[in-house]
Scaffold this motif. Sequence first.
Motif, mmCIF file in Angstrom:
data_model
loop_
_atom_site.group_PDB
_atom_site.id
_atom_site.type_symbol
_atom_site.label_atom_id
_atom_site.label_comp_id
_atom_site.label_asym_id
_atom_site.label_seq_id
_atom_site.Cartn_x
_atom_site.Cartn_y
_atom_site.Cartn_z
ATOM 1 N N ASN A 113 0.806 -1.227 0.000
ATOM 2 C CA ASN A 113 0.000 0.000 0.000
ATOM 3 C C ASN A 113 0.837 1.273 0.000
ATOM 4 O O ASN A 113 0.433 2.298 0.559
ATOM 5 C CB ASN A 113 -0.966 0.008 1.193
ATOM 6 N N VAL A 114 1.995 1.206 -0.632
ATOM 7 C CA VAL A 114 2.785 2.421 -0.824
ATOM 8 C C VAL A 114 2.051 3.299 -1.844
ATOM 9 O O VAL A 114 1.675 2.822 -2.919
ATOM 10 C CB VAL A 114 4.189 2.082 -1.334
ATOM 11 N N PRO A 115 1.790 4.560 -1.525
ATOM 12 C CA PRO A 115 1.069 5.428 -2.467
ATOM 13 C C PRO A 115 1.722 5.473 -3.839
ATOM 14 O O PRO A 115 2.954 5.430 -3.962
ATOM 15 C CB PRO A 115 1.126 6.804 -1.781
ATOM 16 N N TYR A 116 0.896 5.550 -4.856
ATOM 17 C CA TYR A 116 1.268 5.589 -6.272
ATOM 18 C C TYR A 116 1.696 4.230 -6.822
ATOM 19 O O TYR A 116 2.000 4.116 -8.005
ATOM 20 C CB TYR A 116 2.362 6.628 -6.552
ATOM 21 N N PHE A 117 1.726 3.208 -5.980
ATOM 22 C CA PHE A 117 1.989 1.854 -6.454
ATOM 23 C C PHE A 117 0.757 0.961 -6.341
ATOM 24 O O PHE A 117 0.642 -0.013 -7.078
ATOM 25 C CB PHE A 117 3.142 1.210 -5.664
ATOM 26 N N SER A 118 -0.146 1.289 -5.438
ATOM 27 C CA SER A 118 -1.335 0.472 -5.229
ATOM 28 C C SER A 118 -2.369 0.745 -6.319
ATOM 29 O O SER A 118 -2.309 1.763 -7.017
ATOM 30 C CB SER A 118 -1.940 0.739 -3.859
ATOM 31 N N ASN A 119 -3.333 -0.163 -6.453
ATOM 32 C CA ASN A 119 -4.383 -0.024 -7.448
ATOM 33 C C ASN A 119 -5.480 0.901 -6.930
ATOM 34 O O ASN A 119 -5.972 0.729 -5.817
ATOM 35 C CB ASN A 119 -5.007 -1.387 -7.769
ATOM 36 N N SER A 120 -5.854 1.857 -7.739
ATOM 37 C CA SER A 120 -6.966 2.732 -7.389
ATOM 38 C C SER A 120 -7.576 3.283 -8.659
ATOM 39 O O SER A 120 -6.905 3.432 -9.673
ATOM 40 C CB SER A 120 -6.515 3.884 -6.487
ATOM 41 N N ASP A 121 -8.843 3.589 -8.605
ATOM 42 C CA ASP A 121 -9.577 4.124 -9.753
ATOM 43 C C ASP A 121 -10.397 5.300 -9.264
ATOM 44 O O ASP A 121 -11.416 5.126 -8.607
ATOM 45 C CB ASP A 121 -10.484 3.055 -10.354
ATOM 46 N N ASP A 122 -9.917 6.533 -9.545
ATOM 47 C CA ASP A 122 -10.598 7.748 -9.093
ATOM 48 C C ASP A 122 -10.815 7.730 -7.583
ATOM 49 O O ASP A 122 -11.886 8.079 -7.071
ATOM 50 C CB ASP A 122 -11.944 7.916 -9.818
ATOM 51 N N GLY A 123 -9.782 7.303 -6.865
ATOM 52 C CA GLY A 123 -9.861 7.298 -5.419
ATOM 53 C C GLY A 123 -10.442 6.036 -4.823
ATOM 54 O O GLY A 123 -10.361 5.824 -3.617
ATOM 55 N N HIS A 124 -11.045 5.189 -5.638
ATOM 56 C CA HIS A 124 -11.605 3.930 -5.142
ATOM 57 C C HIS A 124 -10.543 2.854 -5.276
ATOM 58 O O HIS A 124 -10.140 2.487 -6.359
ATOM 59 C CB HIS A 124 -12.842 3.546 -5.949
ATOM 60 N N HIS A 125 -10.092 2.338 -4.128
ATOM 61 C CA HIS A 125 -8.989 1.382 -4.125
ATOM 62 C C HIS A 125 -9.479 -0.005 -4.526
ATOM 63 O O HIS A 125 -10.450 -0.524 -3.974
ATOM 64 C CB HIS A 125 -8.330 1.345 -2.747
ATOM 65 N N LEU A 126 -8.781 -0.582 -5.465
ATOM 66 C CA LEU A 126 -9.066 -1.941 -5.893
ATOM 67 C C LEU A 126 -8.249 -2.907 -5.040
ATOM 68 O O LEU A 126 -7.186 -2.552 -4.532
ATOM 69 C CB LEU A 126 -8.701 -2.099 -7.372
ATOM 70 N N PRO A 127 -8.701 -4.127 -4.849
ATOM 71 C CA PRO A 127 -7.977 -5.065 -3.993
ATOM 72 C C PRO A 127 -6.620 -5.431 -4.578
ATOM 73 O O PRO A 127 -6.393 -5.359 -5.788
ATOM 74 C CB PRO A 127 -8.911 -6.288 -3.945
ATOM 75 N N SER A 128 -5.705 -5.839 -3.699
ATOM 76 C CA SER A 128 -4.369 -6.235 -4.147
ATOM 77 C C SER A 128 -4.430 -7.401 -5.114
ATOM 78 O O SER A 128 -3.561 -7.543 -5.978
ATOM 79 C CB SER A 128 -3.505 -6.608 -2.934
ATOM 80 N N SER A 129 -5.478 -8.231 -4.972
ATOM 81 C CA SER A 129 -5.615 -9.372 -5.881
ATOM 82 C C SER A 129 -5.783 -8.929 -7.326
ATOM 83 O O SER A 129 -5.541 -9.710 -8.249
ATOM 84 C CB SER A 129 -6.807 -10.237 -5.462
ATOM 85 N N PHE A 130 -6.183 -7.670 -7.518
ATOM 86 C CA PHE A 130 -6.346 -7.161 -8.885
ATOM 87 C C PHE A 130 -5.006 -7.068 -9.600
ATOM 88 O O PHE A 130 -4.969 -6.974 -10.828
ATOM 89 C CB PHE A 130 -7.025 -5.786 -8.859
ATOM 90 N N PHE A 131 -3.903 -7.088 -8.845
ATOM 91 C CA PHE A 131 -2.585 -7.105 -9.469
ATOM 92 C C PHE A 131 -2.422 -8.323 -10.376
ATOM 93 O O PHE A 131 -1.688 -8.271 -11.367
ATOM 94 C CB PHE A 131 -1.484 -7.105 -8.410
ATOM 95 N N ILE A 132 -3.080 -9.423 -10.026
ATOM 96 C CA ILE A 132 -2.979 -10.623 -10.857
ATOM 97 C C ILE A 132 -3.509 -10.335 -12.256
ATOM 98 O O ILE A 132 -2.886 -10.671 -13.267
ATOM 99 C CB ILE A 132 -3.746 -11.794 -10.213
ATOM 100 N N VAL A 133 -4.656 -9.676 -12.300
ATOM 101 C CA VAL A 133 -5.255 -9.316 -13.587
ATOM 102 C C VAL A 133 -4.396 -8.277 -14.301
ATOM 103 O O VAL A 133 -4.131 -8.385 -15.506
ATOM 104 C CB VAL A 133 -6.684 -8.788 -13.386
ATOM 105 N N ALA A 134 -3.946 -7.276 -13.536
ATOM 106 C CA ALA A 134 -3.199 -6.175 -14.148
ATOM 107 C C ALA A 134 -1.872 -6.662 -14.734
ATOM 108 O O ALA A 134 -1.522 -6.327 -15.877
ATOM 109 C CB ALA A 134 -2.945 -5.083 -13.112
ATOM 110 N N VAL A 135 -1.135 -7.441 -13.956
ATOM 111 C CA VAL A 135 0.149 -7.941 -14.443
ATOM 112 C C VAL A 135 -0.064 -8.909 -15.608
ATOM 113 O O VAL A 135 0.687 -8.888 -16.594
ATOM 114 C CB VAL A 135 0.931 -8.618 -13.297
#
Length: 379
Positions: A113-135
């Motif tokens: 949850n380091v800022p600017y590295f975590s997933n967020s969409d217009d301030g709404h934070h997406l779960p860390s598991s979304f990294f699987i989809v993103a990567v």
Amino acid sequence: MTSKTRNSHVDVLRGIAILLVLLLHFTLGFGIKNSIFASLLGLQFARALIFNGNYGVTLFFVISGYLICSMSISRWGSLEHIKPRDFYTYRFARIAPSLLLVLGVIVLLGCLNVPYFSNSDDGHHLPSSFFIVAVASVLTFWHNVLMQSQGWFNYCLNIYWSLSVEEVFYVALPAVCLTLGRKWLFVLACLALIVYAPIYRAQHIDNGLYWECGYAACFDAIALGCLAALLSQRWRPTRPVAACMRAAAALGFALTYLRGIDGHEVFGFTLIALCAATYLLASTRDTAPSPAIARLTGPLRWFGQHSYELYLFHIVILALMRNVFARGELAPWSWTLWFALFLTLSTLVAFLVARFVSEPANRAIRRFSVGAHATQVQA
């Protein structure tokens, strides 16, 4: 392309492209009003110089089309005789090692949850598991498509949309060349992409994630690079003609660039790509500059040679710096200091990654998969 056969003009163009991107991203993070560029050039001209930096990505697309086609023709004699297995090995060896490294860094810091590295969409934070989809989307060439459904959801990852465009080109090129089987059919396919791209951008003029990041919005630049490579096999301009072509390309680029990307641009990307392709075609005969020009352009050529690593890792440096200073807090003197620090750290990291990750991994993968004759590092 080995160090012995590098085209210095290509490296200069890549150096310009990556500096435009770095300057744009830094300014988006820390503002422009107090920048050294605004002080020296005036705020209005500085805005035109900096905020059109997305044209730098267009330059990269043209260069990719030109280099990949040129090297494929050099290696296999023609595009129709391309060997898919070897082609994909070369591309994987160049792209994957440093990409996997930077994705690991971003995901690790994002999960913490380091800022600017975590997933967020217009301030709404997406779960860390979304990294699987993103990567997975970055590694399977549809990150731009994911962004079209999620928006700008990750500060660091989202700049890799352009890799998805290039990687789809890499995946498609052998299949297209072998399927069409004729050079003139490949040329027609390139012309069709060039014609369709402005139409596509016009259709999506109110949605930047389609208008700028869609495959069809970018393939005209790659196609122009491919055509420049094909034409260079049949015609190389004389030195006087080449000098005129480079001058015309530089003038056309400057005018189109300063005219700007206003959010409703349809033909600007194509014009920038046409200027870049003209410049590359003009540079096919004299690939090495004179000693005086070599000294003058040395830094630009270095940035061009390390542009891939710079593109991957500069956003990590910038995200870490933004955790220290929020946007708008920098005084004029500190803006200059932090920009110099950003450029220095990005350069250092790019050098280290290239020296100890990209280049040795590239050689090792190619030696293992293709053979000893393919161990030289490809640019």
